[in-house]
Motif scaffolding. Sequence first.
Motif, PDB file in Angstrom:
ATOM      1  N   ARG A   2       0.845  -1.200   0.000  1.00  0.00           N
ATOM      2  CA  ARG A   2       0.000   0.000   0.000  1.00  0.00           C
ATOM      3  C   ARG A   2       0.880   1.250   0.000  1.00  0.00           C
ATOM      4  O   ARG A   2       1.926   1.262   0.648  1.00  0.00           O
ATOM      5  CB  ARG A   2      -0.867   0.041   1.257  1.00  0.00           C
TER       6      ARG A   2
ATOM      7  N   ASP B  40      -2.377   5.310   1.419  1.00  0.00           N
ATOM      8  CA  ASP B  40      -3.348   4.220   1.628  1.00  0.00           C
ATOM      9  C   ASP B  40      -3.116   3.508   2.952  1.00  0.00           C
ATOM     10  O   ASP B  40      -4.059   3.018   3.581  1.00  0.00           O
ATOM     11  CB  ASP B  40      -3.270   3.218   0.472  1.00  0.00           C
TER      12      ASP B  40
ATOM     13  N   SER C 197      -4.759   5.676   5.448  1.00  0.00           N
ATOM     14  CA  SER C 197      -6.210   5.708   5.255  1.00  0.00           C
ATOM     15  C   SER C 197      -6.904   4.447   5.797  1.00  0.00           C
ATOM     16  O   SER C 197      -8.093   4.474   6.142  1.00  0.00           O
ATOM     17  CB  SER C 197      -6.446   5.834   3.747  1.00  0.00           C
TER      18      SER C 197
ATOM     19  N   GLU D 241     -10.813   3.546   6.619  1.00  0.00           N
ATOM     20  CA  GLU D 241     -11.638   2.723   5.719  1.00  0.00           C
ATOM     21  C   GLU D 241     -12.429   1.728   6.553  1.00  0.00           C
ATOM     22  O   GLU D 241     -13.618   1.504   6.328  1.00  0.00           O
ATOM     23  CB  GLU D 241     -10.757   1.948   4.721  1.00  0.00           C
TER      24      GLU D 241
ATOM     25  N   LYS E  40     -15.301   3.043   8.045  1.00  0.00           N
ATOM     26  CA  LYS E  40     -16.263   3.480   7.015  1.00  0.00           C
ATOM     27  C   LYS E  40     -16.393   5.007   6.923  1.00  0.00           C
ATOM     28  O   LYS E  40     -17.488   5.548   6.736  1.00  0.00           O
ATOM     29  CB  LYS E  40     -17.648   2.853   7.247  1.00  0.00           C
TER      30      LYS E  40
ATOM     31  N   LYS F 104     -15.974   8.461   5.007  1.00  0.00           N
ATOM     32  CA  LYS F 104     -16.109   8.837   3.585  1.00  0.00           C
ATOM     33  C   LYS F 104     -14.752   9.075   2.912  1.00  0.00           C
ATOM     34  O   LYS F 104     -13.850   9.647   3.516  1.00  0.00           O
ATOM     35  CB  LYS F 104     -16.902  10.156   3.515  1.00  0.00           C
ATOM     36  N   LYS F 105     -14.651   8.689   1.629  1.00  0.00           N
ATOM     37  CA  LYS F 105     -13.368   8.779   0.919  1.00  0.00           C
ATOM     38  C   LYS F 105     -12.784  10.191   0.929  1.00  0.00           C
ATOM     39  O   LYS F 105     -11.598  10.381   1.219  1.00  0.00           O
ATOM     40  CB  LYS F 105     -13.553   8.299  -0.525  1.00  0.00           C
ATOM     41  N   SER F 106     -13.603  11.193   0.655  1.00  0.00           N
ATOM     42  CA  SER F 106     -13.068  12.563   0.578  1.00  0.00           C
ATOM     43  C   SER F 106     -12.563  13.021   1.951  1.00  0.00           C
ATOM     44  O   SER F 106     -11.543  13.698   2.055  1.00  0.00           O
ATOM     45  CB  SER F 106     -14.136  13.520   0.048  1.00  0.00           C
ATOM     46  N   ASP F 107     -13.267  12.618   3.023  1.00  0.00           N
ATOM     47  CA  ASP F 107     -12.807  12.967   4.377  1.00  0.00           C
ATOM     48  C   ASP F 107     -11.485  12.277   4.697  1.00  0.00           C
ATOM     49  O   ASP F 107     -10.587  12.875   5.294  1.00  0.00           O
ATOM     50  CB  ASP F 107     -13.838  12.540   5.429  1.00  0.00           C
ATOM     51  N   ARG F 108     -11.413  11.012   4.284  1.00  0.00           N
ATOM     52  CA  ARG F 108     -10.168  10.258   4.523  1.00  0.00           C
ATOM     53  C   ARG F 108      -9.005  10.944   3.830  1.00  0.00           C
ATOM     54  O   ARG F 108      -7.949  11.137   4.424  1.00  0.00           O
ATOM     55  CB  ARG F 108     -10.286   8.834   3.951  1.00  0.00           C
ATOM     56  N   GLU F 109      -9.222  11.311   2.589  1.00  0.00           N
ATOM     57  CA  GLU F 109      -8.128  11.928   1.817  1.00  0.00           C
ATOM     58  C   GLU F 109      -7.689  13.241   2.442  1.00  0.00           C
ATOM     59  O   GLU F 109      -6.497  13.523   2.542  1.00  0.00           O
ATOM     60  CB  GLU F 109      -8.562  12.124   0.362  1.00  0.00           C
TER      61      GLU F 109
END
Length: 250
Positions: free
Chosen positions: A87, A91, A94, A98, A101, A103-108
Amino acid sequence: MLEFKNVTFKYLEYDYEMLNDLSFSVEKGEFVSIIGASGCGKSTIFRLINGLEKMQSGEIFINEDSIKNLKNYSAYMPQKDLLFPWRTIGDNLSLPMEIQKIKKSDRENRVLEILKEVGLSDYKDKFPKELSGGMRQRVSFARTLLTGSELLLLDEPFSALDSLTRILMQEWLLEEWKHFNKTILFITHDVEEAIFLSKSIFVIQDNPITHMERIEVPLEYPRSRSSMQKPEIIELKESLISRLRQKVNI
Ligand SMILES: Nc1ncnc2c1ncn2[C@@H]1O[C@H](COP(=O)(O)OP(=O)(O)O)[C@@H](O)[C@H]1O
Ligand SMILES: [Mg+2]
């Protein structure tokens, strides 16, 4: 912030106890080290705090709440970075989010923010093997910060690094500590490292551990390397080494 009250613990496999009626406490925002010979039970104390092991008697409190009733109160950083080699750095950071759960944009966003904090903005898309040991430990530290926990448990995080990187990482860690205002419990067997970093040092001298002597380091923050040459600091270092050497057989 953290309080051990009369904690007794024994691994099932052994007849003897590792901890016997141990009590100690750490204030919010402190930087405290635990030193002791290898195998004396330092990591076991962390395993009890983060709930990986259950004590036979006694109780551990975080802000006066028993850890039995709490979740996500501490974050653990081991000696090895434990990053997944397949990874990217981004990643890897992140992953816990993940699982939660988020949200992807918040994680980024959070990954970008934290990489900036630890000075690794350019490394998001790199793989662990492309980073130096010090950088990987900074990523590992970033991961403990992302848990959002107030209490950071750092278990010999710099002991695999070469000596110069280690010194730079100690200075870096003090900057991060000041910035994030966390409570840090730091395990090391390196007396000098403990003195340079900590407000107080707990010394483990007995087996099973029945008490830990608490020694205040007579230095203000911010710390500088040159203060390590002060006579009272050299004296403290020698006295800690002589206490620990009684426990080591070579
Ligand atoms: N999960 C475990 N199960 C059984 N024994 C363990 C476990 N972890 C550590 N020990 C033993 O407990 C003792 C203390 O270990 P540890 O807390 O890791 O010491 P330290 O971190 O001070 O080097 C060692 O003798 C070790 O072999
Ligand atoms: Mg250990």
